[in-house]
Design a protein around this motif. Structure first.
Motif, PDB file in Angstrom:
ATOM      1  N   ALA A  34      75.705 -21.004  26.367  1.00 60.75           N
ATOM      2  CA  ALA A  34      76.118 -22.402  26.533  1.00 60.75           C
ATOM      3  C   ALA A  34      77.076 -22.834  25.416  1.00 60.75           C
ATOM      4  N   ARG A  36      77.449 -26.518  25.267  1.00 63.88           N
ATOM      5  CA  ARG A  36      76.966 -27.899  25.060  1.00 63.88           C
ATOM      6  C   ARG A  36      75.443 -27.854  24.964  1.00 63.88           C
ATOM      7  N   ILE A  93      74.149 -33.350  31.167  1.00 64.40           N
ATOM      8  CA  ILE A  93      73.733 -31.985  30.829  1.00 64.40           C
ATOM      9  C   ILE A  93      73.569 -31.222  32.142  1.00 64.40           C
ATOM     10  N   ASP A  97      74.585 -25.784  30.368  1.00 69.22           N
ATOM     11  CA  ASP A  97      74.270 -26.247  29.012  1.00 69.22           C
ATOM     12  C   ASP A  97      72.867 -25.754  28.649  1.00 69.22           C
TER      13      ASP A  97
END
Ligand code: NAD
Ligand code: GLY
Length: 345
Positions: A34, A36, A93, A97
Motif C-alpha cells: 500500500a 496510503r 480508504i 490501502d
C-alpha cells in the motif's frame, strides 16, 4: 534485528528491534503493497508514538491519516468499530490501502477486525506497544470486538501482513500494564519452555529489562509454533488458555477491578494447586510474586467455579483446561463441566 516467520495460511514476519518504530516505513509498505495508510491508535499511545510513525511514513512519501479513540477496554466495542468504518469511508480508504494498529491488544483486536471486514477485507499491520500485545495478541490473527454480553464475542481470524515490535515502547508502559504482560510471559514458560521459566525465576521486575528482548522473541516463537500447528484454535493453541478459564471468572467476580494479568496469575495458581505437585506450584507462586502479580484468590473456589460454567471456551457440556504437571509441559484436558468442577473444587 530478529525476524520470526509465522507460517500461517497467509504467512508473515514479526520483526523485533529497538527503535524500529521510527524507521518502519519500508517494512510496512513492502508487506502491504500500500501507499496510503490509516493509523488506528488510542489517545494515550498516539500522543506518545503517533508522530514518530506518521513522520516515517510521510518522509518516505506515503500518505497517512489517523483514527484515535479513547484508551481502554470499553473502546473495543461495536460503537468504536462503526465510528472507525465511518472514518475509513470519509477518508476514502480503499482495498489497496492498509490499516496500521499502533497500540496494545485493544487497538490490535479492533483494527484487525476492521481490516477483516471493511470492504470485505484489506491489509493491516500490527505495531504492538504493550508487553501483552508484543508477546501475544499481535501475533496469530485473532481479532475481535466485545459485545455487552461478553468479551471478544464478534471476531474473525485475520492475520496481519507483518508485526513490528519495538521494545523501546515499553519504557513508557505503566508498571501495572507491564505486570499484566508478565503474567502471559510466565504462562509461556509454564506451558512450553522450562528454560524460559528458569530465566524468569532468576530475575525480577527490576532486573528483567536486561534480557527482555530475548524473552519477547522467545515468547513470539512459542506463539508462532502453536499458531503454525493450530491456526484456528481447535487443538494445541488452546494451551495459551492456561489459567484463563478461572482467570475470566475472577475478572467477572471482581467486576474487572482486577486486571486480566492479575486474574490469569491467580487462575494459573488455582489450577496448579489441583493438578501439579507442590514444588511446581511453589515455583509458580514465587515467579508470579517476583513480577508483582497476585497468588491468592479474591474469593473461595466455591464462589469462583460456578462462574466458569459460562466460559466462552465451553463446548457443549465440556470444558478444556490446561495443566502443567511439570514446568514447560502443558497438557490439554477436555472434560465434562461437572468433572472440571470436581477437579478444581
Ligand atoms: P490495551 O490495549 O488497553 O493497553 C493497555 C493500556 O496501556 C491502555 O490504556 C493503553 O493506552 C496503554 N498503553 C499501551 N501502550 C503503551 C505504551 N507503550 N506506553 C504507555 N501506555 C501504553 O490492553 P492490552 O493489555 O495491551 O491488551 C488487552 C486486550 O488484548 C484485551 O482486549 C484482550 O482481549 C486482547 N487480547 C487479544 C489476544 C489475541 O490473540 N488477539 C490475546 C490476548 C489478549
Ligand atoms: N491469546 C490466545 C490466542 O491467540 O490463541
Amino acid at each position: 534485528m530478529r525476524t520470526i516467520h509465522v507460517p500461517a495460511g497467509a504467512p508473515y514476519d514479526v520483526y523485533v528491534e529497538r527503535g524500529l518504530l521510527r524507521s518502519c516505513d519500508s517494512m510496512i509498505a513492502d508487506a502491504t503493497g500500500a501507499k496510503r495508510f490509516a493509523i488506528v491508535s488510542d489517545d494515550t499511545v498516539f500522543a506518545l508514538y503517533g508522530d514518530a510513525v506518521t513522520r516515517t511514513l510521510h518522509e518516505a512519501g506515503y500518505e497517512a491519516v489517523a483514527y484515535v479513540f479513547p484508551h481502554g477496554e470499553a473502546s473495543k466495542s461495536h460503537e468504536t468499530l462503526l465510528s472507525l468504518y465511518a472514518f475509513l469511508c470519509e477518508n476514502q480508504i480503499t482495498r489497496t490501502d492498509a490499516l496500521i494498529a499502533l497500540g496494545g491488544g485493544v487497538t490490535g483486536d479492533l483494527t484487525g477486525f476492521a481490516a477483516a471486514t471493511y470492504l470485505r477485507g484489506l491489509p493491516y499491520v500490527q505495531i504492538p506497544t504493550t508487553l501483552l500485545a508484543q508477546v501475544d495478541s499481535s501475533v496469530g490473527g485473532k481479532t475481535a470486538v466485545n459485545l455487552p454480553a461478553g468479551k471478544n464475542l464478534v471476531g474473525a481470524f485475520c492475520q496481519p501482513k507483518c508485526v513490528i515490535c519495538d521494545p523501546d515502547t515499553l519504557s513508557t508502559l505503566p508498571a501495572a500494564e507491564f505486570a499484566c504482560g508478565m503474567a502471559e510471559v510466565i504462562k509461556y514458560g509454564m506451558i512450553r519452555d522450562a528454560a524460559l521459566f528458569e530465566t524468569l525465576i532468576a530475575h525480577d521486575a527490576d532486573s528483567i529489562s536486561s534480557v527482555l528482548d530475548d524473552i519477547i522473541a522467545r515468547c513470539i516463537e512459542i506463539k508462532r509454533d502453536l499458531v503454525a500447528e493450530d491456526e484456528f484454535d481447535t487443538g494445541a493453541r488452546m494451551l495459551l488458555n492456561f489459567g484463563h478459564t478461572i482467570g475470566h471468572a475472577i475478572e467477572r467476580y471482581t467486576d474487572f477491578a482486577w486486571t486480566h494479568g492479575q486474574a490469569v496469575a491467580v487462575g494459573m495458581m488455582l489450577v496448579s494447586q489441583r493438578t501439579a505437585g507442590q514444588n511446581v506450584t511453589e515455583l509458580l507462586s514465587r515467579c508470579l510474586a517476583q513480577y508483582h502479580l497476585p497468588t491468592e484468590a479474591p474469593a473461595e473456589r466455591a464462589v469462583l467455579l460456578p462462574l466458569c460454567a459460562n466460559d466462552k471456551k465451553r463446548a457443549g457440556g465440556s470444558l478444556t483446561y490446561v495443566a502443567c504437571k511439570t514446568i514447560g509441559n502443558g497438557t490439554l484436558h477436555r472434560v465434562p463441566v461437572a468433572d472440571f468442577m470436581n477437579t478444581m473444587g
